[in-house]
Design a protein around this motif. Structure first.
Motif, PDB file in Angstrom:
ATOM      1  N   THR A   1       0.850  -1.191   0.000  1.00 55.08           N
ATOM      2  CA  THR A   1       0.000   0.000   0.000  1.00 55.08           C
ATOM      3  C   THR A   1       0.885   1.241   0.000  1.00 55.08           C
ATOM      4  O   THR A   1       1.745   1.400   0.878  1.00 55.08           O
ATOM      5  CB  THR A   1      -0.925   0.039   1.230  1.00 55.08           C
ATOM      6  N   VAL A   2       0.674   2.098  -0.984  1.00 53.89           N
ATOM      7  CA  VAL A   2       1.416   3.358  -1.076  1.00 53.89           C
ATOM      8  C   VAL A   2       0.486   4.479  -0.627  1.00 53.89           C
ATOM      9  O   VAL A   2      -0.577   4.676  -1.223  1.00 53.89           O
ATOM     10  CB  VAL A   2       1.899   3.623  -2.519  1.00 53.89           C
ATOM     11  N   GLU A   3       0.868   5.168   0.414  1.00 60.97           N
ATOM     12  CA  GLU A   3       0.069   6.296   0.898  1.00 60.97           C
ATOM     13  C   GLU A   3       0.604   7.590   0.305  1.00 60.97           C
ATOM     14  O   GLU A   3       1.805   7.853   0.370  1.00 60.97           O
ATOM     15  CB  GLU A   3       0.100   6.365   2.422  1.00 60.97           C
TER      16      GLU A   3
ATOM     17  N   GLN B   1      -1.176  -3.384 -12.654  1.00 56.85           N
ATOM     18  CA  GLN B   1      -0.580  -4.712 -12.593  1.00 56.85           C
ATOM     19  C   GLN B   1      -0.917  -5.455 -11.303  1.00 56.85           C
ATOM     20  O   GLN B   1      -0.542  -6.619 -11.135  1.00 56.85           O
ATOM     21  CB  GLN B   1       0.951  -4.598 -12.730  1.00 56.85           C
ATOM     22  N   GLY B   2      -1.626  -4.770 -10.408  1.00 56.14           N
ATOM     23  CA  GLY B   2      -2.025  -5.398  -9.150  1.00 56.14           C
ATOM     24  C   GLY B   2      -0.940  -5.463  -8.106  1.00 56.14           C
ATOM     25  O   GLY B   2      -1.083  -6.148  -7.076  1.00 56.14           O
ATOM     26  N   GLN B   3       0.155  -4.754  -8.336  1.00 58.74           N
ATOM     27  CA  GLN B   3       1.271  -4.797  -7.385  1.00 58.74           C
ATOM     28  C   GLN B   3       1.037  -3.922  -6.159  1.00 58.74           C
ATOM     29  O   GLN B   3       1.448  -4.268  -5.054  1.00 58.74           O
ATOM     30  CB  GLN B   3       2.567  -4.355  -8.079  1.00 58.74           C
ATOM     31  N   ILE B   4       0.424  -2.793  -6.385  1.00 52.82           N
ATOM     32  CA  ILE B   4       0.226  -1.854  -5.273  1.00 52.82           C
ATOM     33  C   ILE B   4      -1.215  -1.360  -5.223  1.00 52.82           C
ATOM     34  O   ILE B   4      -1.976  -1.481  -6.190  1.00 52.82           O
ATOM     35  CB  ILE B   4       1.158  -0.629  -5.386  1.00 52.82           C
ATOM     36  N   ARG B   5      -1.519  -0.831  -4.095  1.00 55.84           N
ATOM     37  CA  ARG B   5      -2.785  -0.135  -3.870  1.00 55.84           C
ATOM     38  C   ARG B   5      -2.419   1.239  -3.331  1.00 55.84           C
ATOM     39  O   ARG B   5      -1.584   1.351  -2.420  1.00 55.84           O
ATOM     40  CB  ARG B   5      -3.635  -0.895  -2.847  1.00 55.84           C
ATOM     41  N   ILE B   6      -3.011   2.285  -3.895  1.00 54.47           N
ATOM     42  CA  ILE B   6      -2.689   3.641  -3.438  1.00 54.47           C
ATOM     43  C   ILE B   6      -3.783   4.142  -2.498  1.00 54.47           C
ATOM     44  O   ILE B   6      -4.979   3.989  -2.774  1.00 54.47           O
ATOM     45  CB  ILE B   6      -2.532   4.618  -4.625  1.00 54.47           C
ATOM     46  N   TYR B   7      -3.352   4.714  -1.403  1.00 56.25           N
ATOM     47  CA  TYR B   7      -4.264   5.275  -0.404  1.00 56.25           C
ATOM     48  C   TYR B   7      -4.066   6.788  -0.396  1.00 56.25           C
ATOM     49  O   TYR B   7      -3.102   7.297   0.164  1.00 56.25           O
ATOM     50  CB  TYR B   7      -3.946   4.680   0.967  1.00 56.25           C
TER      51      TYR B   7
ATOM     52  N   VAL C   1       5.282   3.890   2.147  1.00 61.10           N
ATOM     53  CA  VAL C   1       5.102   2.547   1.585  1.00 61.10           C
ATOM     54  C   VAL C   1       4.923   1.573   2.740  1.00 61.10           C
ATOM     55  O   VAL C   1       5.819   1.425   3.583  1.00 61.10           O
ATOM     56  CB  VAL C   1       6.301   2.134   0.708  1.00 61.10           C
ATOM     57  N   ASN C   2       3.741   0.977   2.789  1.00 65.07           N
ATOM     58  CA  ASN C   2       3.388   0.084   3.907  1.00 65.07           C
ATOM     59  C   ASN C   2       3.646   0.744   5.257  1.00 65.07           C
ATOM     60  O   ASN C   2       4.165   0.133   6.195  1.00 65.07           O
ATOM     61  CB  ASN C   2       4.143  -1.241   3.808  1.00 65.07           C
ATOM     62  N   GLY C   3       3.303   2.030   5.338  1.00 65.99           N
ATOM     63  CA  GLY C   3       3.402   2.766   6.592  1.00 65.99           C
ATOM     64  C   GLY C   3       4.745   3.405   6.876  1.00 65.99           C
ATOM     65  O   GLY C   3       4.886   4.140   7.855  1.00 65.99           O
ATOM     66  N   THR C   4       5.742   3.137   6.034  1.00 65.49           N
ATOM     67  CA  THR C   4       7.087   3.703   6.252  1.00 65.49           C
ATOM     68  C   THR C   4       7.338   4.894   5.330  1.00 65.49           C
ATOM     69  O   THR C   4       7.114   4.805   4.116  1.00 65.49           O
ATOM     70  CB  THR C   4       8.170   2.638   6.003  1.00 65.49           C
ATOM     71  N   LEU C   5       7.797   6.000   5.917  1.00 65.05           N
ATOM     72  CA  LEU C   5       8.079   7.201   5.137  1.00 65.05           C
ATOM     73  C   LEU C   5       9.157   6.925   4.099  1.00 65.05           C
ATOM     74  O   LEU C   5      10.184   6.306   4.393  1.00 65.05           O
ATOM     75  CB  LEU C   5       8.528   8.323   6.072  1.00 65.05           C
TER      76      LEU C   5
ATOM     77  N   ASN D   1       9.611  -1.915  -4.476  1.00 59.81           N
ATOM     78  CA  ASN D   1      10.200  -3.212  -4.827  1.00 59.81           C
ATOM     79  C   ASN D   1      10.747  -3.931  -3.588  1.00 59.81           C
ATOM     80  O   ASN D   1      10.659  -5.159  -3.483  1.00 59.81           O
ATOM     81  CB  ASN D   1      11.301  -3.022  -5.854  1.00 59.81           C
ATOM     82  N   LYS D   2      11.292  -3.189  -2.674  1.00 65.82           N
ATOM     83  CA  LYS D   2      11.779  -3.778  -1.428  1.00 65.82           C
ATOM     84  C   LYS D   2      10.625  -4.404  -0.653  1.00 65.82           C
ATOM     85  O   LYS D   2      10.743  -5.511  -0.102  1.00 65.82           O
ATOM     86  CB  LYS D   2      12.491  -2.716  -0.590  1.00 65.82           C
ATOM     87  N   ALA D   3       9.494  -3.655  -0.613  1.00 69.99           N
ATOM     88  CA  ALA D   3       8.314  -4.169   0.100  1.00 69.99           C
ATOM     89  C   ALA D   3       7.725  -5.384  -0.620  1.00 69.99           C
ATOM     90  O   ALA D   3       7.191  -6.290   0.036  1.00 69.99           O
ATOM     91  CB  ALA D   3       7.263  -3.058   0.214  1.00 69.99           C
ATOM     92  N   LEU D   4       7.856  -5.399  -1.933  1.00 68.13           N
ATOM     93  CA  LEU D   4       7.363  -6.531  -2.713  1.00 68.13           C
ATOM     94  C   LEU D   4       8.302  -7.746  -2.617  1.00 68.13           C
ATOM     95  O   LEU D   4       7.912  -8.879  -2.960  1.00 68.13           O
ATOM     96  CB  LEU D   4       7.215  -6.146  -4.176  1.00 68.13           C
ATOM     97  N   GLY D   5       9.529  -7.494  -2.189  1.00 67.65           N
ATOM     98  CA  GLY D   5      10.497  -8.577  -2.096  1.00 67.65           C
ATOM     99  C   GLY D   5      11.192  -8.853  -3.392  1.00 67.65           C
ATOM    100  O   GLY D   5      11.727  -9.940  -3.612  1.00 67.65           O
ATOM    101  N   THR D   6      11.185  -7.867  -4.274  1.00 64.72           N
ATOM    102  CA  THR D   6      11.846  -8.014  -5.581  1.00 64.72           C
ATOM    103  C   THR D   6      13.043  -7.074  -5.669  1.00 64.72           C
ATOM    104  O   THR D   6      13.112  -6.067  -4.944  1.00 64.72           O
ATOM    105  CB  THR D   6      10.882  -7.714  -6.734  1.00 64.72           C
ATOM    106  N   LYS D   7      13.945  -7.344  -6.551  1.00 66.93           N
ATOM    107  CA  LYS D   7      15.118  -6.482  -6.762  1.00 66.93           C
ATOM    108  C   LYS D   7      15.148  -6.054  -8.217  1.00 66.93           C
ATOM    109  O   LYS D   7      15.238  -6.890  -9.118  1.00 66.93           O
ATOM    110  CB  LYS D   7      16.396  -7.226  -6.408  1.00 66.93           C
TER     111      LYS D   7
END
Length: 265
Positions: free
Chosen positions: A96-98, A125-131, A236-240, A258-264
């Protein structure tokens, strides 16, 4: 016998006076007792009346309080949103991207033009959700028209109509300059129609009535208390993302995602 008669007469009279005195004392005591009893009865009656009056006053007071201090109705949230913002993208997204934005903020518009397309692609692409949190920090920069509040509220109205994302994009494309009155309600309504609002009457009423002005005030206050001091702010997922009070570039944002997704990448 005759010598004793006078003495005998004197004693009888003395006894009579003593008896009368005692009788008067008894009568006085009884009268005093009756008066005390009457005072107690009178006091009890007054006390009961006072308690009854206070009870009535209390009931009236509570009734008046309830009538004049009715509980505030639950804060209305727009369709697809909460009391703090509006979601765009699939609920199943891992990340989740705020985004804390202000529709009068020029840097928010720059972020929209540079990083927005990348985020939109990730949503598709279904990777993220924006808040989105459309705050109203720049109300002070619209010459008293509270444009940021009105634009945020109109965006919530657009969410009800199912066209928030398109409406948001159109507002940025037609963003007024700071320290101007901003767009009028009529212009906001026209852009809503341009975004695809079907029920124009409901949308128009929503905008003109300021249906979501309290909602905007609530989320703006929540953002401020949460330490958000400027726009745009990205989490991103609550982290600034990036340093406080700085605008992260596209690479910084995508790296965090990408870090939150676990991809590089």
């Amino acid at each position: 016998m005759s010598k004793n008669s006078p003495r005998s007469t004197v004693t009888t009279k003395g006894k009579g006076k003593a008896a009368q005195s005692r009788a008067r004392q008894v009568a006085a005591q009884r009268l005093a007792a009756q008066r005390r009893k009457q005072r107690i009865i009178t006091f009890s009656i007054v006390a009961v009346v006072v308690v009854a009056v206070l009870a009535v006053v209390g009931v009236v007071g509570v009734t008046v309080w309830n009538q004049t201090h009715k509980p505030a109705p639950p804060l209305a949230a727009p369709k697809g949103g909460t009391t703090s913002g509006i979601y765009v993208g699939p609920p199943t997204a891992k990340v989740t991207v705020e985004l804390y934005i202000d529709f009068m903020c020029p840097i928010c518009n720059q972020f929209e033009q540079t990083t927005g397309p990348t985020l939109d692609k990730m949503v598709q692409q279904g990777q993220i959700r924006i808040y989105y949190h459309p705050v109203a920090y720049l109300d002070r920069s619209s010459q008293g028209t509270m444009y940021s509040t009105r634009a945020s509220g109109a965006a919530a109205c657009a969410a009800d109509a199912g066209v928030f994302d398109k409406f948001r994009s159109i507002l940025y494309q037609n963003q007024p300059q700071e320290n101007t009155p901003g767009l009028t309600n009529q212009q906001l309504i026209q852009f809503g129609q341009q975004a695809g609002v079907k029920d124009t009457a409901t949308f128009e009423k929503c905008v003109n009535d300021g249906k979501y002005s309290t909602w905007t005030a609530n989320l703006t206050d929540a953002a401020s208390k949460g330490g958000v001091s400027g726009t745009p702010t990205v989490k991103v997922n609550g982290t600034l993302v990036g340093a406080k009070d700085t605008v992260p570039n596209t690479q910084t944002v995508t790296d965090a995602i990408n870090k939150a997704l676990g991809t590089k990448k």
